[in-house]
Motif scaffolding. Structure first.
Motif, mmCIF file in Angstrom:
data_model
loop_
_atom_site.group_PDB
_atom_site.id
_atom_site.type_symbol
_atom_site.label_atom_id
_atom_site.label_comp_id
_atom_site.label_asym_id
_atom_site.label_seq_id
_atom_site.Cartn_x
_atom_site.Cartn_y
_atom_site.Cartn_z
ATOM 1 N N ARG A 166 2.590 1.736 -3.481
ATOM 2 C CA ARG A 166 1.665 2.286 -4.484
ATOM 3 C C ARG A 166 1.434 3.774 -4.258
ATOM 4 O O ARG A 166 1.474 4.576 -5.199
ATOM 5 C CB ARG A 166 0.340 1.528 -4.442
ATOM 6 N N THR B 39 0.835 -1.201 0.000
ATOM 7 C CA THR B 39 0.000 0.000 0.000
ATOM 8 C C THR B 39 0.869 1.250 0.000
ATOM 9 O O THR B 39 0.623 2.197 -0.756
ATOM 10 C CB THR B 39 -0.940 -0.009 1.222
ATOM 11 N N ARG C 104 4.630 5.850 -5.042
ATOM 12 C CA ARG C 104 4.880 5.931 -6.485
ATOM 13 C C ARG C 104 3.889 6.876 -7.170
ATOM 14 O O ARG C 104 4.257 7.593 -8.085
ATOM 15 C CB ARG C 104 4.849 4.544 -7.115
ATOM 16 N N ARG C 105 2.632 6.868 -6.724
ATOM 17 C CA ARG C 105 1.652 7.810 -7.287
ATOM 18 C C ARG C 105 2.039 9.248 -6.966
ATOM 19 O O ARG C 105 1.910 10.135 -7.804
ATOM 20 C CB ARG C 105 0.253 7.531 -6.725
ATOM 21 N N GLU D 46 1.707 -2.717 -11.331
ATOM 22 C CA GLU D 46 2.199 -1.476 -11.940
ATOM 23 C C GLU D 46 3.203 -1.776 -13.038
ATOM 24 O O GLU D 46 3.211 -1.125 -14.068
ATOM 25 C CB GLU D 46 2.852 -0.578 -10.889
#
Length: 82
Positions: free
Chosen positions: A18, A15, A21-22, A73
């Motif tokens: 992610r 979590t 990286r966003r 991803e």
């Protein structure tokens, strides 16, 4: 004192990866993972990353900085032009 299971920690790591990286467009460092998920050491973070690799949930190359990428991803990335 309560302890999270290894699976809960690995879920928290995914979590965090992610989300990071966003937000930043790259993967976090091992130390950033340790701080975010409240692990006791970088070696414990490496252990959990290796387990995620074995479970085919993560692509990660040890000794390469910021290389941890969740598999979904990696699959979603378009091919890079040559």
């Amino acid at each position: 004192m309560t302890y999270e299971t290894g699976e809960a920690k690995r879920s928290a790591i995914l979590t965090f990866l992610r989300s990071f990286r966003r937000t930043y467009g790259s993967s976090p460092s091992i130390r950033e993972i340790v701080e975010a998920v409240k692990l006791s050491s970088t070696s414990l973070a490496s252990y959990h990353l290796n387990v995620l690799v074995e479970q085919n949930k993560l692509a990660w190359t040890p000794k390469i900085a910021r290389s941890a990428v969740p598999i979904e991803e990696e699959d979603a990335c378009p091919p890079q032009p040559k």
